[in-house]
Design a protein around this motif. Structure first.
Motif, PDB file in Angstrom:
ATOM      1  N   ARG A  70       0.824  -1.206   0.000  1.00 59.74           N
ATOM      2  CA  ARG A  70       0.000   0.000   0.000  1.00 59.74           C
ATOM      3  C   ARG A  70       0.861   1.260   0.000  1.00 59.74           C
ATOM      4  O   ARG A  70       0.552   2.248  -0.673  1.00 59.74           O
ATOM      5  CB  ARG A  70      -0.913  -0.010   1.230  1.00 59.74           C
ATOM      6  N   VAL A  71       1.957   1.236   0.764  1.00 61.05           N
ATOM      7  CA  VAL A  71       2.874   2.378   0.805  1.00 61.05           C
ATOM      8  C   VAL A  71       3.473   2.627  -0.581  1.00 61.05           C
ATOM      9  O   VAL A  71       3.502   3.763  -1.074  1.00 61.05           O
ATOM     10  CB  VAL A  71       3.989   2.138   1.843  1.00 61.05           C
ATOM     11  N   ILE A  72       3.940   1.559  -1.225  1.00 58.49           N
ATOM     12  CA  ILE A  72       4.553   1.698  -2.549  1.00 58.49           C
ATOM     13  C   ILE A  72       3.519   2.169  -3.564  1.00 58.49           C
ATOM     14  O   ILE A  72       3.791   3.033  -4.414  1.00 58.49           O
ATOM     15  CB  ILE A  72       5.188   0.364  -2.973  1.00 58.49           C
ATOM     16  N   GLU A  73       2.312   1.613  -3.487  1.00 60.66           N
ATOM     17  CA  GLU A  73       1.251   2.002  -4.421  1.00 60.66           C
ATOM     18  C   GLU A  73       0.881   3.479  -4.248  1.00 60.66           C
ATOM     19  O   GLU A  73       0.708   4.206  -5.232  1.00 60.66           O
ATOM     20  CB  GLU A  73       0.022   1.124  -4.197  1.00 60.66           C
ATOM     21  N   LEU A  74       0.775   3.935  -2.989  1.00 60.09           N
ATOM     22  CA  LEU A  74       0.429   5.334  -2.741  1.00 60.09           C
ATOM     23  C   LEU A  74       1.540   6.257  -3.218  1.00 60.09           C
ATOM     24  O   LEU A  74       1.266   7.329  -3.785  1.00 60.09           O
ATOM     25  CB  LEU A  74       0.172   5.533  -1.244  1.00 60.09           C
ATOM     26  N   HIS A  75       2.794   5.851  -3.001  1.00 60.15           N
ATOM     27  CA  HIS A  75       3.924   6.653  -3.511  1.00 60.15           C
ATOM     28  C   HIS A  75       3.825   6.801  -5.024  1.00 60.15           C
ATOM     29  O   HIS A  75       3.950   7.915  -5.560  1.00 60.15           O
ATOM     30  CB  HIS A  75       5.246   5.986  -3.135  1.00 60.15           C
ATOM     31  N   ASP A  76       3.621   5.706  -5.724  1.00 57.75           N
ATOM     32  CA  ASP A  76       3.571   5.754  -7.189  1.00 57.75           C
ATOM     33  C   ASP A  76       2.384   6.580  -7.668  1.00 57.75           C
ATOM     34  O   ASP A  76       2.474   7.312  -8.669  1.00 57.75           O
ATOM     35  CB  ASP A  76       3.490   4.331  -7.756  1.00 57.75           C
ATOM     36  N   GLN A  77       1.268   6.486  -6.964  1.00 60.70           N
ATOM     37  CA  GLN A  77       0.076   7.236  -7.343  1.00 60.70           C
ATOM     38  C   GLN A  77       0.298   8.741  -7.173  1.00 60.70           C
ATOM     39  O   GLN A  77      -0.016   9.527  -8.084  1.00 60.70           O
ATOM     40  CB  GLN A  77      -1.108   6.783  -6.487  1.00 60.70           C
ATOM     41  N   LEU A  78       0.838   9.150  -6.029  1.00 65.06           N
ATOM     42  CA  LEU A  78       1.102  10.565  -5.792  1.00 65.06           C
ATOM     43  C   LEU A  78       2.142  11.101  -6.765  1.00 65.06           C
ATOM     44  O   LEU A  78       2.017  12.225  -7.278  1.00 65.06           O
ATOM     45  CB  LEU A  78       1.575  10.773  -4.348  1.00 65.06           C
ATOM     46  N   ILE A 103      -0.473   2.813  11.684  1.00 65.03           N
ATOM     47  CA  ILE A 103       0.264   3.303  10.517  1.00 65.03           C
ATOM     48  C   ILE A 103       1.764   3.228  10.806  1.00 65.03           C
ATOM     49  O   ILE A 103       2.206   3.579  11.905  1.00 65.03           O
ATOM     50  CB  ILE A 103      -0.130   4.752  10.190  1.00 65.03           C
ATOM     51  N   PRO A 104       2.580   2.749   9.852  1.00 66.43           N
ATOM     52  CA  PRO A 104       4.038   2.733  10.063  1.00 66.43           C
ATOM     53  C   PRO A 104       4.577   4.140  10.310  1.00 66.43           C
ATOM     54  O   PRO A 104       4.006   5.122   9.826  1.00 66.43           O
ATOM     55  CB  PRO A 104       4.585   2.148   8.752  1.00 66.43           C
ATOM     56  N   SER A 105       5.650   4.231  11.038  1.00 66.46           N
ATOM     57  CA  SER A 105       6.264   5.529  11.294  1.00 66.46           C
ATOM     58  C   SER A 105       6.882   6.084  10.014  1.00 66.46           C
ATOM     59  O   SER A 105       7.048   5.370   9.015  1.00 66.46           O
ATOM     60  CB  SER A 105       7.347   5.401  12.370  1.00 66.46           C
ATOM     61  N   VAL A 106       7.235   7.356  10.061  1.00 68.49           N
ATOM     62  CA  VAL A 106       7.849   8.002   8.889  1.00 68.49           C
ATOM     63  C   VAL A 106       9.154   7.291   8.514  1.00 68.49           C
ATOM     64  O   VAL A 106       9.423   7.049   7.329  1.00 68.49           O
ATOM     65  CB  VAL A 106       8.109   9.496   9.181  1.00 68.49           C
ATOM     66  N   SER A 107       9.960   6.932   9.514  1.00 60.18           N
ATOM     67  CA  SER A 107      11.231   6.267   9.220  1.00 60.18           C
ATOM     68  C   SER A 107      11.009   4.883   8.618  1.00 60.18           C
ATOM     69  O   SER A 107      11.756   4.454   7.721  1.00 60.18           O
ATOM     70  CB  SER A 107      12.076   6.151  10.498  1.00 60.18           C
ATOM     71  N   THR A 108       9.972   4.166   9.080  1.00 55.79           N
ATOM     72  CA  THR A 108       9.668   2.853   8.503  1.00 55.79           C
ATOM     73  C   THR A 108       9.225   2.998   7.056  1.00 55.79           C
ATOM     74  O   THR A 108       9.630   2.219   6.181  1.00 55.79           O
ATOM     75  CB  THR A 108       8.570   2.149   9.327  1.00 55.79           C
ATOM     76  N   ILE A 109       8.380   3.985   6.789  1.00 60.47           N
ATOM     77  CA  ILE A 109       7.931   4.222   5.414  1.00 60.47           C
ATOM     78  C   ILE A 109       9.122   4.561   4.530  1.00 60.47           C
ATOM     79  O   ILE A 109       9.221   4.092   3.392  1.00 60.47           O
ATOM     80  CB  ILE A 109       6.884   5.347   5.388  1.00 60.47           C
ATOM     81  N   TRP A 110      10.053   5.355   5.060  1.00 60.70           N
ATOM     82  CA  TRP A 110      11.243   5.701   4.274  1.00 60.70           C
ATOM     83  C   TRP A 110      12.049   4.448   3.934  1.00 60.70           C
ATOM     84  O   TRP A 110      12.523   4.300   2.798  1.00 60.70           O
ATOM     85  CB  TRP A 110      12.112   6.689   5.049  1.00 60.70           C
ATOM     86  N   ARG A 111      12.204   3.529   4.896  1.00 58.84           N
ATOM     87  CA  ARG A 111      12.957   2.295   4.634  1.00 58.84           C
ATOM     88  C   ARG A 111      12.234   1.420   3.604  1.00 58.84           C
ATOM     89  O   ARG A 111      12.885   0.774   2.769  1.00 58.84           O
ATOM     90  CB  ARG A 111      13.177   1.536   5.942  1.00 58.84           C
ATOM     91  N   ILE A 112      10.912   1.392   3.669  1.00 59.59           N
ATOM     92  CA  ILE A 112      10.149   0.633   2.662  1.00 59.59           C
ATOM     93  C   ILE A 112      10.408   1.201   1.271  1.00 59.59           C
ATOM     94  O   ILE A 112      10.658   0.466   0.305  1.00 59.59           O
ATOM     95  CB  ILE A 112       8.643   0.667   2.998  1.00 59.59           C
ATOM     96  N   LEU A 113      10.357   2.517   1.144  1.00 61.77           N
ATOM     97  CA  LEU A 113      10.596   3.165  -0.151  1.00 61.77           C
ATOM     98  C   LEU A 113      12.039   2.954  -0.598  1.00 61.77           C
ATOM     99  O   LEU A 113      12.304   2.781  -1.795  1.00 61.77           O
ATOM    100  CB  LEU A 113      10.285   4.660  -0.050  1.00 61.77           C
ATOM    101  N   LYS A 114      12.970   2.969   0.358  1.00 60.31           N
ATOM    102  CA  LYS A 114      14.380   2.761   0.024  1.00 60.31           C
ATOM    103  C   LYS A 114      14.601   1.363  -0.542  1.00 60.31           C
ATOM    104  O   LYS A 114      15.282   1.195  -1.562  1.00 60.31           O
ATOM    105  CB  LYS A 114      15.226   2.966   1.284  1.00 60.31           C
ATOM    106  N   ARG A 115      14.000   0.360   0.113  1.00 60.62           N
ATOM    107  CA  ARG A 115      14.148  -1.016  -0.382  1.00 60.62           C
ATOM    108  C   ARG A 115      13.498  -1.187  -1.753  1.00 60.62           C
ATOM    109  O   ARG A 115      13.944  -2.017  -2.561  1.00 60.62           O
ATOM    110  CB  ARG A 115      13.525  -1.999   0.613  1.00 60.62           C
ATOM    111  N   ALA A 116      12.466  -0.428  -2.028  1.00 64.67           N
ATOM    112  CA  ALA A 116      11.758  -0.534  -3.308  1.00 64.67           C
ATOM    113  C   ALA A 116      12.348   0.403  -4.363  1.00 64.67           C
ATOM    114  O   ALA A 116      11.739   0.586  -5.427  1.00 64.67           O
ATOM    115  CB  ALA A 116      10.273  -0.231  -3.114  1.00 64.67           C
ATOM    116  N   ASP A 117      13.516   0.989  -4.094  1.00 62.31           N
ATOM    117  CA  ASP A 117      14.181   1.910  -5.041  1.00 62.31           C
ATOM    118  C   ASP A 117      13.283   3.079  -5.411  1.00 62.31           C
ATOM    119  O   ASP A 117      13.245   3.517  -6.564  1.00 62.31           O
ATOM    120  CB  ASP A 117      14.606   1.156  -6.314  1.00 62.31           C
ATOM    121  N   ARG A 118      12.553   3.606  -4.429  1.00 59.80           N
ATOM    122  CA  ARG A 118      11.692   4.774  -4.678  1.00 59.80           C
ATOM    123  C   ARG A 118      12.268   6.044  -4.055  1.00 59.80           C
ATOM    124  O   ARG A 118      11.622   7.081  -4.088  1.00 59.80           O
ATOM    125  CB  ARG A 118      10.294   4.537  -4.101  1.00 59.80           C
ATOM    126  N   VAL A 119      13.472   5.969  -3.503  1.00 58.41           N
ATOM    127  CA  VAL A 119      14.084   7.127  -2.858  1.00 58.41           C
ATOM    128  C   VAL A 119      15.252   7.607  -3.700  1.00 58.41           C
ATOM    129  O   VAL A 119      16.139   6.823  -4.058  1.00 58.41           O
ATOM    130  CB  VAL A 119      14.577   6.785  -1.432  1.00 58.41           C
TER     131      VAL A 119
END
Length: 393
Positions: A70-78, A103-119
């Protein structure tokens, strides 16, 4: 321990009749380790001698896979829509959409995006701790304004003029014009004021459409332009940043970045009218749906309407007069909110479509032409009446 060392331990136990205690002394480890390695060898053969991972076998606090997706999908959508898609923005949207869900913390969301090459790494950006923020205490205490350039699909250059509230980041008006002039600034200011009320002060750069104070290098005593004269009549304080120091107007400058990012993600506008329709869609989303990081992820409209608005005041004969602007309608009336009710003041059909300022003190109201300064009517307000005629001369 390594595979070769484990195999040496087993060899010593199996083929040299070395005791467990002797093996522990020789290989500098505990007897418990020796027995565990030997047991694994008997159960699995040499495959059991390979080093085992010490990582925990269960992760009770791991973010559920559904939330990761859901985090990755919302990032791509925005990102596709041209809106901010960083970890802070995603956290705000998730909190808004699912207030009862963990809801995951901001730092957790950042790590999710980092692992998914979205950062995207941006080491040149200043740390947030270095920011020095200033903000007006009340809505309408200060408005910021500026205009920026944009191109239509045929590369025609267009200028977008914006008025934004300093306290709430609420966009009071955003409109595109072929060229921005003093008349455009005056028109947009009065249009925003009629809808949202007058500000106590404005903050702009030193462009000639806002001020003539630095015209010709400030070597001549230039007459104030029409917009400056209007502000003086309405007793609104005009503030300007230092030349070549756009950070003073940082809120409207940062807003331009968000606006252009969004416009870039949309199909190019073919006409000026189409661009203005796009700006209306942008403003509606920005003001009423988009959480703003500088507002602790609140919606700008909610912040703008949460506290009473500041307004300019005129001191006359020891009394303070409240000021608002309006335009006389086709039937010769203007509207004023007084004692929590809307009151209609009859100015006269002869003044239809005239821009006016309404000065209010207790139950007295005076309507003044903002262009000429002519008094168009004086009124005594009555709590039992909605319509008020002019006081007899």
């Amino acid at each position: 321990m390594s595979f070769s060392r484990n195999r040496a331990i087993v060899f010593a136990l199996e083929h040299t009749n070395m005791s467990v205690q002797q093996a522990a002394y020789k290989f500098d480890c505990s007897t418990r380790q020796i027995r565990r390695i030997h047991a694994r060898y008997k159960a699995e053969g040499e495959d059991g001698l390979h080093p085992r991972s010490h990582a925990t076998r269960s992760h009770p606090n791991q973010t559920p896979e559904a939330m990761v997706l859901r985090v990755i999908e919302l990032h791509d959508q925005l990102d596709a829509q041209g809106w901010d898609s960083g970890a802070r923005s995603i956290h705000a949207y998730l909190s808004q959409q699912s207030p009862d869900q963990t809801i995951p913390s901001v730092s957790t969301i950042w790590r999710i995006l980092k692992r998914a090459d979205r950062v995207e790494a941006q080491p040149q950006k200043r740390p947030r701790t270095s920011f020095i923020r200033f903000r007006a205490d009340y809505p309408n205490e200060t408005w910021q304004s500026d205009f920026t350039h944009w191109q239509l699909a045929d590369t025609t250059d267009i200028e977008i003029t914006t008025w934004i509230d300093d306290h709430s980041r609420f966009i009071l008006l955003a409109q595109a014009f072929e060229v921005t002039t003093v008349e455009v600034i005056t028109h947009t200011f009065l249009t925003a004021s009629r809808r949202w009320g007058l500000p106590q002060s404005i903050l702009t750069d030193n462009g000639l459409v806002y001020t003539t104070r630095l015209a010709r290098g400030n070597r001549y005593n230039m007459q104030p332009n029409g917009f400056e004269q209007l502000l003086d009549k309405l007793h609104i304080t005009a503030k300007h940043g230092r030349p070549y120091h756009p950070g003073t107007q940082g809120k409207v400058e940062r807003y331009h970045h968000t606006l252009k990012k969004w416009l870039t993600a949309q199909p190019p506008a073919q006409t000026l009218e189409q661009l203005n329709h796009m700006l209306a869609d942008f403003v509606a989303y920005y003001n009423y749906r988009r959480p703003h990081q500088s507002l602790d992820n609140q919606i700008p409209y909610n912040v703008y309407t949460a506290t009473p608005k500041a307004e300019p005041q005129i001191s006359m004969n020891g009394s303070l007069w409240r000021v608002r602007v309006d335009k006389v309608d086709t039937f010769g009336k203007v509207t004023l909110r007084w004692q929590s009710e809307l009151r209609h003041l009859g100015v006269g059909r002869a003044h239809a479509h005239t821009s006016v300022a309404i000065l209010v003190n207790e139950n007295h109201a005076t309507v003044v032409n903002t262009q000429t300064g002519e008094i168009l009517g004086e009124f005594t307000l009555d709590v039992n009446k909605n319509y008020h005629a002019k006081n007899p001369k």
